[in-house]
Design an enzyme around this catalytic site. Sequence first.
Site, PDB file in Angstrom:
ATOM      1  N   ARG A  62       9.180  17.847  28.315  1.00  0.00           N
ATOM      2  CA  ARG A  62       9.309  16.806  27.077  1.00  0.00           C
ATOM      3  C   ARG A  62       8.922  15.406  28.137  1.00  0.00           C
ATOM      4  O   ARG A  62       9.595  15.181  29.253  1.00  0.00           O
ATOM      5  CB  ARG A  62      10.177  16.691  26.232  1.00  0.00           C
ATOM      6  CG  ARG A  62      11.151  15.663  26.266  1.00  0.00           C
ATOM      7  CD  ARG A  62      11.587  15.111  24.969  1.00  0.00           C
ATOM      8  NE  ARG A  62      10.779  14.267  24.236  1.00  0.00           N
ATOM      9  CZ  ARG A  62      10.944  13.628  23.093  1.00  0.00           C
ATOM     10  NH1 ARG A  62      12.254  13.740  22.526  1.00  0.00           N
ATOM     11  NH2 ARG A  62      10.117  13.001  22.361  1.00  0.00           N
TER      12      ARG A  62
ATOM     13  N   SER B   3       7.629   8.704  21.166  1.00  0.00           N
ATOM     14  CA  SER B   3       8.870   8.784  20.233  1.00  0.00           C
ATOM     15  C   SER B   3       8.617   7.234  19.379  1.00  0.00           C
ATOM     16  O   SER B   3       8.728   7.469  18.255  1.00  0.00           O
ATOM     17  CB  SER B   3      10.107   8.734  20.943  1.00  0.00           C
ATOM     18  OG  SER B   3      11.326   8.298  20.035  1.00  0.00           O
TER      19      SER B   3
ATOM     20  N   GLN C  15      11.391  21.087  24.818  1.00  0.00           N
ATOM     21  CA  GLN C  15      12.429  20.107  23.822  1.00  0.00           C
ATOM     22  C   GLN C  15      11.912  19.692  22.831  1.00  0.00           C
ATOM     23  O   GLN C  15      12.817  19.632  21.814  1.00  0.00           O
ATOM     24  CB  GLN C  15      12.756  19.006  24.786  1.00  0.00           C
ATOM     25  CG  GLN C  15      14.194  18.391  24.424  1.00  0.00           C
ATOM     26  CD  GLN C  15      14.747  16.929  25.176  1.00  0.00           C
ATOM     27  OE1 GLN C  15      14.308  15.784  24.690  1.00  0.00           O
ATOM     28  NE2 GLN C  15      15.437  17.393  26.080  1.00  0.00           N
TER      29      GLN C  15
ATOM     30  N   HIS D  23     -32.261   6.241   4.393  1.00  0.00           N
ATOM     31  CA  HIS D  23     -32.361   5.195   5.074  1.00  0.00           C
ATOM     32  C   HIS D  23     -32.176   3.821   4.278  1.00  0.00           C
ATOM     33  O   HIS D  23     -32.965   2.966   4.751  1.00  0.00           O
ATOM     34  CB  HIS D  23     -33.613   5.181   5.929  1.00  0.00           C
ATOM     35  CG  HIS D  23     -33.941   6.325   6.385  1.00  0.00           C
ATOM     36  ND1 HIS D  23     -33.544   6.798   7.845  1.00  0.00           N
ATOM     37  CD2 HIS D  23     -34.936   7.549   6.012  1.00  0.00           C
ATOM     38  CE1 HIS D  23     -34.015   7.985   7.856  1.00  0.00           C
ATOM     39  NE2 HIS D  23     -34.771   8.377   7.286  1.00  0.00           N
TER      40      HIS D  23
ATOM     41  N   ARG E 127       7.257   6.605  14.915  1.00  0.00           N
ATOM     42  CA  ARG E 127       7.588   5.952  13.920  1.00  0.00           C
ATOM     43  C   ARG E 127       6.669   5.511  13.139  1.00  0.00           C
ATOM     44  O   ARG E 127       7.127   4.905  11.956  1.00  0.00           O
ATOM     45  CB  ARG E 127       8.788   5.225  14.593  1.00  0.00           C
ATOM     46  CG  ARG E 127      10.260   6.029  15.289  1.00  0.00           C
ATOM     47  CD  ARG E 127      10.938   5.034  15.744  1.00  0.00           C
ATOM     48  NE  ARG E 127      11.938   5.637  16.648  1.00  0.00           N
ATOM     49  CZ  ARG E 127      13.265   5.966  16.302  1.00  0.00           C
ATOM     50  NH1 ARG E 127      13.774   5.722  15.162  1.00  0.00           N
ATOM     51  NH2 ARG E 127      13.908   6.601  17.045  1.00  0.00           N
TER      52      ARG E 127
ATOM     53  N   TYR F   7       0.796  -1.160   0.163  1.00  0.00           N
ATOM     54  CA  TYR F   7       0.087   0.098   0.020  1.00  0.00           C
ATOM     55  C   TYR F   7       0.622   1.287  -0.054  1.00  0.00           C
ATOM     56  O   TYR F   7       1.732   1.196   0.744  1.00  0.00           O
ATOM     57  CB  TYR F   7      -0.822  -0.101   1.180  1.00  0.00           C
ATOM     58  CG  TYR F   7      -1.921  -1.190   1.167  1.00  0.00           C
ATOM     59  CD1 TYR F   7      -2.435  -1.602   0.217  1.00  0.00           C
ATOM     60  CD2 TYR F   7      -1.906  -1.659   2.383  1.00  0.00           C
ATOM     61  CE1 TYR F   7      -3.158  -2.780   0.504  1.00  0.00           C
ATOM     62  CE2 TYR F   7      -2.513  -3.039   2.687  1.00  0.00           C
ATOM     63  CZ  TYR F   7      -3.471  -3.460   1.683  1.00  0.00           C
ATOM     64  OH  TYR F   7      -4.328  -4.492   1.660  1.00  0.00           O
TER      65      TYR F   7
ATOM     66  N   HIS G 231      21.410   4.789  20.103  1.00  0.00           N
ATOM     67  CA  HIS G 231      21.044   6.300  19.842  1.00  0.00           C
ATOM     68  C   HIS G 231      20.957   6.648  18.422  1.00  0.00           C
ATOM     69  O   HIS G 231      22.095   6.623  17.987  1.00  0.00           O
ATOM     70  CB  HIS G 231      21.622   7.262  20.597  1.00  0.00           C
ATOM     71  CG  HIS G 231      21.042   8.372  20.700  1.00  0.00           C
ATOM     72  ND1 HIS G 231      20.684   9.357  19.795  1.00  0.00           N
ATOM     73  CD2 HIS G 231      20.454   9.275  21.805  1.00  0.00           C
ATOM     74  CE1 HIS G 231      19.895  10.571  20.125  1.00  0.00           C
ATOM     75  NE2 HIS G 231      19.897  10.460  21.467  1.00  0.00           N
TER      76      HIS G 231
ATOM     77  N   THR H 130      20.238  19.993  20.868  1.00  0.00           N
ATOM     78  CA  THR H 130      19.892  18.777  21.355  1.00  0.00           C
ATOM     79  C   THR H 130      19.135  18.165  20.196  1.00  0.00           C
ATOM     80  O   THR H 130      19.086  18.685  19.125  1.00  0.00           O
ATOM     81  CB  THR H 130      18.685  19.107  22.521  1.00  0.00           C
ATOM     82  OG1 THR H 130      18.640  17.803  23.317  1.00  0.00           O
ATOM     83  CG2 THR H 130      17.460  19.456  21.963  1.00  0.00           C
ATOM     84  N   SER H 131      18.847  16.537  20.570  1.00  0.00           N
ATOM     85  CA  SER H 131      18.510  15.631  19.342  1.00  0.00           C
ATOM     86  C   SER H 131      16.948  16.337  18.808  1.00  0.00           C
ATOM     87  O   SER H 131      17.175  16.342  17.449  1.00  0.00           O
ATOM     88  CB  SER H 131      18.100  14.389  19.898  1.00  0.00           C
ATOM     89  OG  SER H 131      19.339  13.733  20.261  1.00  0.00           O
TER      90      SER H 131
ATOM     91  N   SER I 174     -13.470 -13.919  -6.740  1.00  0.00           N
ATOM     92  CA  SER I 174     -13.643 -14.884  -5.521  1.00  0.00           C
ATOM     93  C   SER I 174     -13.007 -16.125  -5.839  1.00  0.00           C
ATOM     94  O   SER I 174     -12.951 -16.552  -7.109  1.00  0.00           O
ATOM     95  CB  SER I 174     -15.113 -15.265  -5.389  1.00  0.00           C
ATOM     96  OG  SER I 174     -15.022 -16.279  -4.395  1.00  0.00           O
TER      97      SER I 174
END
Length: 480
Positions: free
Chosen positions: A328, A333, A238, A157, A337, A20, A84, A109-110, A288
């Site tokens: 944070r 996290s 953060q 309906h 992903r 997909y 990391h 910072t990250s 089918s």
Amino acid sequence: MKPETQFTHETYLSPLTWRYGSEEMRHLWSEEHKRRLWRRVWVALAAAQHQAGLVTAEQLAELRAHEGDVDLVRAAEIEAEIRHDLMAELRTFAEQCPVGGAVLHLGATSADIQDNADALRIREALDLLLARLGALLSALADLSEARADQVCMGFTHLQPAEPTTVGYRLATYGQDLLEDYVELRRVRARLRGKGIKGAVGTGASYAQLLAGTPVSPAELEARVMAELGLEAFPVATQVYSRQQDYRVLAALAGLAASLYRFAFDLRLLQSPPVGEWSEPFGKRQVGSSAMPFKRNPINAENMNSLARYVAVLARVAWDNAAHSLLERTLDDSANRRLVLPGAFLASDELLRRAHRILRGLRINDAAVACNLATYGTFAASERLLMELARAGADRQAMHELIRGHAMAAWEAVQQGGANPLAERLAADPEVLRYLPAERVRELLDASAYVGDAPERARRMAARIREVLGKESMDSTGEVD
């Protein structure tokens, strides 16, 4: 991440890996593209720090020269040791730049890297979806206009109600999807990056780093974001506010709802008792494994399945936003992903299938006419009632008279016969006291009982083209 970066069907793969979504969308959410975006942010930061005198021209030139040299195998080896992923990519980049590597990530910072890259990637993914949605809307506008006058039975309906037109029904989908288009454009326009603000968003590390230079932390951030072509949130912790992810996912859920309705309606209309619409079916396609005659609406069913999936992802984004405690937490996290690429890839597939259906949509004109002839007369009896009342008849008495004929006619239809309602009413002496038989038959012709639906369908088609035309203009006023 394992050092091996080539995967086969001997291990679990997500259906989004190959089944997909498009190759273009998969590329945007690929590990390699993500790391290229990380490197782009690092280089933008280094370029701004060069202007502040913290990075030499030689260092910056080397970083730019290796910006695209993503090495997943080496990064995976480092990550296996340090656990990391961003630091593993940082060390890989630094290894490639013996002169410039030492100044990478100064003050950062990250999330200064990740969140700005995420915003860039979301923007790219929205651009791809908007292009697909624009093409779908254009096709819907064309078909709505082409079928604006084709009268068909409307259903409420899931029962025959009053006539509408094929084009007007299509225009209802176009109207919803146009609202989705506008909303996705709005969300895209409001996308922000975290900016360059450090560990808790105060910019303290950058203030320390820039002390004694003519550049302030705010100016550094502005230069970085200008190179990225991305605005920054005025304040951040953060991370950037996870409300942004929720707004994106909510807009995708809205799009999924509109596409779901179109697909579900198609499934109903493809059912043989109605038989008016059907999705394209290939000459060698199998419907089918057990019943060779089946022509199942597999694309529409797939759309309904994927749309349900997209709808629930917005709730995950809601939880991430609501549970982003203090400056944070990391409990968003792992699911980000999955949620962000999942929502975009499934939405991509929804739009691709919807366009495929619409391009090959089969409208059975004979079935449309047959259903109108079978059920339309019942709906048109309302017109006759109004005319009889205007001619001086007792409205309540005529309602009861028409109801009696209608019940008898309905029974005949249920037994498989033609609808006798028009002839019954055209021969009733009480009706003929007020209207001639020919006028009765004319009033019971449902094909003329659609109000201004054709004009509304055409206006919606024009509105879609107007909005798409405006959005395709760039800042100079030229059409893309």
